[in-house]
Design a protein around this motif. Structure first.
Motif, PDB file in Angstrom:
ATOM      1  N   LEU A   1     -56.737 113.245 -32.537  1.00 39.66           N
ATOM      2  CA  LEU A   1     -55.898 113.532 -33.687  1.00 39.66           C
ATOM      3  C   LEU A   1     -56.407 114.774 -34.385  1.00 39.66           C
ATOM      4  O   LEU A   1     -57.599 115.033 -34.421  1.00 39.66           O
ATOM      5  CB  LEU A   1     -55.925 112.368 -34.680  1.00 39.66           C
ATOM      6  N   ALA A   2     -55.510 115.526 -34.960  1.00 36.76           N
ATOM      7  CA  ALA A   2     -55.894 116.721 -35.719  1.00 36.76           C
ATOM      8  C   ALA A   2     -56.613 116.302 -36.993  1.00 36.76           C
ATOM      9  O   ALA A   2     -56.383 115.219 -37.509  1.00 36.76           O
ATOM     10  CB  ALA A   2     -54.649 117.549 -36.059  1.00 36.76           C
ATOM     11  N   PRO A   3     -57.493 117.166 -37.526  1.00 32.83           N
ATOM     12  CA  PRO A   3     -58.168 116.842 -38.780  1.00 32.83           C
ATOM     13  C   PRO A   3     -57.148 116.531 -39.870  1.00 32.83           C
ATOM     14  O   PRO A   3     -56.138 117.184 -39.992  1.00 32.83           O
ATOM     15  CB  PRO A   3     -58.937 118.126 -39.104  1.00 32.83           C
ATOM     16  N   GLY A   4     -57.450 115.508 -40.636  1.00 32.01           N
ATOM     17  CA  GLY A   4     -56.566 115.130 -41.731  1.00 32.01           C
ATOM     18  C   GLY A   4     -55.350 114.346 -41.288  1.00 32.01           C
ATOM     19  O   GLY A   4     -54.444 114.111 -42.069  1.00 32.01           O
TER      20      GLY A   4
ATOM     21  N   LEU B   1     -57.663 103.467 -32.585  1.00 33.23           N
ATOM     22  CA  LEU B   1     -57.252 104.861 -32.697  1.00 33.23           C
ATOM     23  C   LEU B   1     -58.161 105.610 -33.669  1.00 33.23           C
ATOM     24  O   LEU B   1     -58.584 106.735 -33.414  1.00 33.23           O
ATOM     25  CB  LEU B   1     -55.790 104.948 -33.130  1.00 33.23           C
ATOM     26  N   THR B   2     -58.498 104.963 -34.791  1.00 35.05           N
ATOM     27  CA  THR B   2     -59.416 105.573 -35.754  1.00 35.05           C
ATOM     28  C   THR B   2     -60.794 105.759 -35.131  1.00 35.05           C
ATOM     29  O   THR B   2     -61.426 106.800 -35.314  1.00 35.05           O
ATOM     30  CB  THR B   2     -59.515 104.699 -37.024  1.00 35.05           C
ATOM     31  N   GLU B   3     -61.264 104.778 -34.407  1.00 36.23           N
ATOM     32  CA  GLU B   3     -62.570 104.894 -33.723  1.00 36.23           C
ATOM     33  C   GLU B   3     -62.550 106.030 -32.703  1.00 36.23           C
ATOM     34  O   GLU B   3     -63.500 106.805 -32.613  1.00 36.23           O
ATOM     35  CB  GLU B   3     -62.929 103.579 -33.012  1.00 36.23           C
ATOM     36  N   LEU B   4     -61.487 106.119 -31.927  1.00 35.19           N
ATOM     37  CA  LEU B   4     -61.375 107.211 -30.951  1.00 35.19           C
ATOM     38  C   LEU B   4     -61.406 108.549 -31.661  1.00 35.19           C
ATOM     39  O   LEU B   4     -62.091 109.483 -31.234  1.00 35.19           O
ATOM     40  CB  LEU B   4     -60.086 107.081 -30.130  1.00 35.19           C
ATOM     41  N   ARG B   5     -60.659 108.660 -32.750  1.00 32.77           N
ATOM     42  CA  ARG B   5     -60.572 109.916 -33.505  1.00 32.77           C
ATOM     43  C   ARG B   5     -61.913 110.297 -34.109  1.00 32.77           C
ATOM     44  O   ARG B   5     -62.302 111.436 -34.133  1.00 32.77           O
ATOM     45  CB  ARG B   5     -59.506 109.763 -34.600  1.00 32.77           C
TER      46      ARG B   5
ATOM     47  N   HIS C   1     -64.909 109.721 -30.539  1.00 26.75           N
ATOM     48  CA  HIS C   1     -64.666 110.014 -29.121  1.00 26.75           C
ATOM     49  C   HIS C   1     -63.545 111.034 -28.950  1.00 26.75           C
ATOM     50  O   HIS C   1     -62.642 110.858 -28.150  1.00 26.75           O
ATOM     51  CB  HIS C   1     -64.312 108.716 -28.372  1.00 26.75           C
ATOM     52  N   ARG C   2     -63.619 112.117 -29.712  1.00 26.13           N
ATOM     53  CA  ARG C   2     -62.547 113.121 -29.708  1.00 26.13           C
ATOM     54  C   ARG C   2     -62.594 113.984 -28.452  1.00 26.13           C
ATOM     55  O   ARG C   2     -63.659 114.333 -27.962  1.00 26.13           O
ATOM     56  CB  ARG C   2     -62.691 114.022 -30.918  1.00 26.13           C
ATOM     57  N   LEU C   3     -61.409 114.358 -28.011  1.00 27.00           N
ATOM     58  CA  LEU C   3     -61.311 115.345 -26.939  1.00 27.00           C
ATOM     59  C   LEU C   3     -61.651 116.715 -27.506  1.00 27.00           C
ATOM     60  O   LEU C   3     -61.438 116.979 -28.685  1.00 27.00           O
ATOM     61  CB  LEU C   3     -59.884 115.378 -26.368  1.00 27.00           C
TER      62      LEU C   3
ATOM     63  N   SER D   1     -58.597 108.905 -17.458  1.00 26.16           N
ATOM     64  CA  SER D   1     -59.071 110.298 -17.421  1.00 26.16           C
ATOM     65  C   SER D   1     -59.337 110.852 -18.822  1.00 26.16           C
ATOM     66  O   SER D   1     -60.043 111.839 -18.963  1.00 26.16           O
ATOM     67  CB  SER D   1     -58.066 111.189 -16.680  1.00 26.16           C
ATOM     68  N   PHE D   2     -58.794 110.216 -19.861  1.00 22.20           N
ATOM     69  CA  PHE D   2     -59.028 110.658 -21.232  1.00 22.20           C
ATOM     70  C   PHE D   2     -60.377 110.178 -21.774  1.00 22.20           C
ATOM     71  O   PHE D   2     -60.866 110.702 -22.756  1.00 22.20           O
ATOM     72  CB  PHE D   2     -57.938 110.147 -22.186  1.00 22.20           C
ATOM     73  N   ALA D   3     -60.947 109.149 -21.166  1.00 26.85           N
ATOM     74  CA  ALA D   3     -62.186 108.573 -21.690  1.00 26.85           C
ATOM     75  C   ALA D   3     -63.335 109.556 -21.509  1.00 26.85           C
ATOM     76  O   ALA D   3     -63.602 110.035 -20.422  1.00 26.85           O
ATOM     77  CB  ALA D   3     -62.488 107.259 -20.976  1.00 26.85           C
TER      78      ALA D   3
END
Length: 184
Positions: free
Chosen positions: A3-6, A18-22, A25-27, A56-58
């Motif tokens: 997710l983009a900042p903010g 989703l929050t944990e990923l953001r 674990h950001r791309l 593949s995103f992990a």
């Protein structure tokens, strides 16, 4: 997914992973599937996400676990142009297996929605800036201290005309004259 900042996350059962990923674990911004790419002007449209594509995103084991928990099935992200050099992205996804995945028309709709949202968000940001300027101007116009003499002490309290805007209302000042009088 990233997710983009903010970014604002909808509150539902998917928001926790989703929050944990953001957060953890950001791309990388240059990754092809990073939401940062959508923010820079490239639409993302993944109508069907297979388990292989999701894997593949992990970036690590925990990221993979969170993605598995999120179970993304379909994804779209489009740019938000907020004026000047400010950019963002509007991202939506489907994880419910009972829902149909996105189709081309959905991407067109999301792009139109992002266009309208961009105007509204940019307008709100501009209004907030203008309000901040009004507050600073008002504070600059108020006297730092009130005049007083041996015989007279003046006290004042400013109350804005509107609780919502916090600006407006009556102005006050006091000026000590050489002969001991005070103008107010």
């Amino acid at each position: 997914m990233d997710l983009a900042p903010g970014a604002i996350l909808a509150t539902n059962t998917s928001s926790i992973p989703l929050t944990e990923l953001r957060t953890h674990h950001r791309l990388r911004p240059d990754d092809e599937q990073s939401i940062s790419r959508a923010a820079s002007g490239r639409h993302q449209f993944l109508p069907t996400l297979t388990s292989e594509v999701v894997a593949s995103f992990a970036l690590d084991t925990e990221g993979g676990r969170l993605l598995h928990q999120l179970n993304p099935r379909s994804h779209m992200a489009v740019p938000l142009d907020l004026g000047g050099n400010v950019r963002g992205a509007l991202m939506v996804g489907i994880s419910d297996p009972a829902r149909a995945t996105y189709v081309d028309g959905d991407l067109d709709f999301l792009s139109e929605l992002a266009s309208h949202a961009s105007v509204i968000i940019a307008s709100a940001v501009l209004q907030e800036r203008e309000h901040g300027i009004s507050l600073r101007l008002q504070e600059a116009l108020l006297p730092r201290e009130l005049a007083s003499t041996e015989r007279l002490t003046i006290a004042a309290r400013y109350v804005a005309a509107s609780d919502v805007l916090e600006v407006g209302g009556d102005w006050f000042d006091s000026i000590a004259l050489d002969d001991g009088r005070v103008l107010r």
